[in-house]
Write an enzyme that holds these catalytic residues in place. Structure first.
Site, PDB file in Angstrom:
ATOM      1  N   ARG A 209       0.843  -1.208   0.000  1.00  0.00           N
ATOM      2  CA  ARG A 209       0.000   0.000   0.000  1.00  0.00           C
ATOM      3  C   ARG A 209       0.872   1.249   0.000  1.00  0.00           C
ATOM      4  NH1 ARG A 209      -3.011  -2.675   4.676  1.00  0.00           N
ATOM      5  NH2 ARG A 209      -4.621  -3.847   3.612  1.00  0.00           N
TER       6      ARG A 209
ATOM      7  N   CYS B 110      -3.084 -14.165  -3.545  1.00  0.00           N
ATOM      8  CA  CYS B 110      -2.756 -14.622  -2.190  1.00  0.00           C
ATOM      9  C   CYS B 110      -2.995 -16.120  -2.045  1.00  0.00           C
ATOM     10  CB  CYS B 110      -3.528 -13.833  -1.140  1.00  0.00           C
ATOM     11  SG  CYS B 110      -5.308 -13.986  -1.299  1.00  0.00           S
TER      12      CYS B 110
HETATM   13  N1  SAH Z   1      -7.389  -5.516  -0.823  1.00  0.00           N
HETATM   14  C1  SAH Z   1      -7.943  -5.787   0.481  1.00  0.00           C
HETATM   15  C2  SAH Z   1      -8.103  -7.267   0.765  1.00  0.00           C
HETATM   16  C3  SAH Z   1      -8.933  -8.004  -0.242  1.00  0.00           C
HETATM   17  S1  SAH Z   1      -9.667  -9.454   0.371  1.00  0.00           S
HETATM   18  C4  SAH Z   1      -7.100  -5.093   1.547  1.00  0.00           C
HETATM   19  O1  SAH Z   1      -6.098  -4.451   1.216  1.00  0.00           O
HETATM   20  O2  SAH Z   1      -7.458  -5.167   2.712  1.00  0.00           O
HETATM   21  C5  SAH Z   1     -10.711  -9.904  -0.927  1.00  0.00           C
HETATM   22  C6  SAH Z   1     -12.023  -9.151  -1.012  1.00  0.00           C
HETATM   23  O3  SAH Z   1     -12.642  -9.531  -2.243  1.00  0.00           O
HETATM   24  C7  SAH Z   1     -13.056  -9.448   0.059  1.00  0.00           C
HETATM   25  O4  SAH Z   1     -13.384  -8.266   0.729  1.00  0.00           O
HETATM   26  C8  SAH Z   1     -14.276 -10.005  -0.684  1.00  0.00           C
HETATM   27  O5  SAH Z   1     -15.505  -9.527  -0.171  1.00  0.00           O
HETATM   28  C9  SAH Z   1     -14.048  -9.487  -2.070  1.00  0.00           C
HETATM   29  N2  SAH Z   1     -14.654 -10.272  -3.183  1.00  0.00           N
HETATM   30  C10 SAH Z   1     -14.723 -11.615  -3.300  1.00  0.00           C
HETATM   31  N3  SAH Z   1     -15.273 -11.954  -4.486  1.00  0.00           N
HETATM   32  C11 SAH Z   1     -15.544 -10.804  -5.127  1.00  0.00           C
HETATM   33  C12 SAH Z   1     -16.105 -10.490  -6.426  1.00  0.00           C
HETATM   34  N4  SAH Z   1     -16.487 -11.444  -7.267  1.00  0.00           N
HETATM   35  N5  SAH Z   1     -16.213  -9.195  -6.773  1.00  0.00           N
HETATM   36  C13 SAH Z   1     -15.826  -8.204  -5.923  1.00  0.00           C
HETATM   37  N6  SAH Z   1     -15.302  -8.446  -4.712  1.00  0.00           N
HETATM   38  C14 SAH Z   1     -15.167  -9.718  -4.314  1.00  0.00           C
END
Ligand code: SAH
Length: 400
Positions: free
Chosen positions: A219, A344
């Protein structure tokens, strides 16, 4: 204590300190251990080699020590003290060596990262005065009280709450009656700081331990690329990348997640750092749908999806998923755009991920340069004998 005897020659990986024993390596046991019980491991020749937690499954023993020692509160105190020293060395945990080394602009970090800290099955994240503890093995679940006691000793008053959050991380079949519960304190003060930015941590209901501390460094890098750009933070969860982009001087920031709860958290976090800033907007929508319909000319896109492959057998589909997702981003991003793309999934290695993104770029017909190759931060260390612990990988790409 029950003893497990290995088949002839199956002690080799243990001699190289690999912390897992697979079911196929076991010859016989002195008596059938219970799930989560501490067992001693012996070679076919009857020589002691390790002690660990027993669990029914393909990984049958997670090794806690290769030294003949008792697994009690003092054992966990010794392990946690080393883990804390590592975080002090990184500059994340307050140092005892010099008060001026303290790093008050970050109060969120991972104290224990499972195998990476020689404690397979245990995760502990620190958010200011609260520790969130997660068991991924039945053995760690059984030991939760002595671990919590050890944690209080080692953190010497700096941790006032310990929240145990293992409802979804333990095997259901074990019928442990696990619940999420405070083992110490019960604070609702839920604001932590990362590189000077504030965020709410929903450790009661949020995903994982409440926040993804593993993207901290990535980030910060994104912040440096944000000035004057139109940013799309896809899979934003609590909006981590979004508020870094805003501080970095982005022109606009759009955060997208399919979960309404995640979007509410993102809005709350943006409000905490940049109240009523009109540059930010959040959308509760599916990633693929959003990418198909979007019109905004984004020139900085973050793709940080959940693990597409949780197991090896899901690998092929996962790679296809990464290609499909990245292809859409390559097709839409503006010339001169920057793409931060992540995986991940532990089951997907660095080369496989890179190949999936390569395919996506070629399908979209864009010229792409790799600017950075990213990974998990130092408070998520990889045990050198357990390369499986390397899970987060990312690429920063310049798209011509
Ligand atoms: N980038 C975030 C972590 C991502 S975790 C950070 O920095 O904290 C992954 C996220 O993807 C979750 O919040 C989940 O709700 C979302 N997600 C899962 N499938 C998805 C989809 N098809 N479209 C959009 N979001 C989705």
């Amino acid at each position: 204590m029950k003893k497990i005897y290995l088949k002839h020659g199956k002690d080799e990986s243990l001699r190289r300190f690999h912390p897992w024993i697979f079911s196929g390596a076991i010859h016989h046991t002195s008596a059938q251990p219970e799930e989560g019980e501490i067992v001693e491991i012996y070679t076919a020749e009857g020589e002691y080699i390790a002690t660990g937690h027993f669990q029914i499954g393909s990984i049958m023993v997670r090794v806690l020590t290769f030294t003949h020692e008792t697994i009690d509160q003092q054992f966990y105190e010794r392990k946690l003290a080393i883990a804390l020293d590592v975080r002090r060395s990184i500059g994340l945990a307050p140092s005892t060596r010099s008060a001026t080394e303290n790093s008050p602009c970050t109060t969120a970090f991972r104290l224990v990262h499972g195998e990476g800290d020689n404690l397979p099955g245990l995760v502990i994240d620190i958010y200011g005065k609260t520790a969130v503890m997660q068991a991924h093995s039945v053995g760690m679940h059984h030991d939760r009280q002595i671990i919590a006691a050890a944690l209080q000793q080692v953190m010497a008053g700096s941790v006032e709450n310990i929240y145990y959050k293992s409802e979804t991380t333990l095997p259901y079949k074990a019928e442990l009656g696990q619940e999420n519960v405070f083992l110490l304190g019960g604070s609702t003060d839920d604001i932590a700081v990362e590189n000077g930015l504030k965020f709410h941590v929903d450790w009661l209901h949020g995903q994982k331990t409440g926040f993804f501390v593993d993207q901290r460094e990535n980030r910060r890098l994104l912040e440096q690329y944000s000035r004057g750009r139109n940013v799309l933070n896809m899979f934003c969860y609590t909006g981590g990348f979004s508020f870094y982009a805003m501080r970095g001087g982005a022109r606009l920031v759009h955060s997208v997640d399919s979960s309404q709860k995640a979007i509410d958290l993102t809005n709350a976090n943006v409000q905490l750092n940049f109240p009523d800033d009109p540059r930010h907007e959040a959308f509760a929508e599916d990633a693929f749908r959003f990418l198909d319909r979007m019109q905004t000319p984004y020139d900085l896109i973050i793709l940080d999806p959940p693990a597409f492959a949780k197991h090896k057998d899901a690998l092929r589909n996962a790679l296809k998923g990464y290609t499909r997702l990245n292809r859409k981003a390559f097709e839409k991003i503006q010339p001169g755009g920057i793409l931060f793309t992540f995986s991940c999934s532990q089951a997907v290695n660095k080369d496989q991920f890179r190949a999936a993104v390569f395919t996506a770029a070629a399908m979209a017909g864009r010229h792409v340069r790799i600017l950075h190759q990213l990974h998990q931060p130092a408070d998520h260390p990889v045990n050198i004998y357990h390369p499986e612990g390397e899970y987060l990988k990312g690429l920063v790409l310049y798209v011509e």
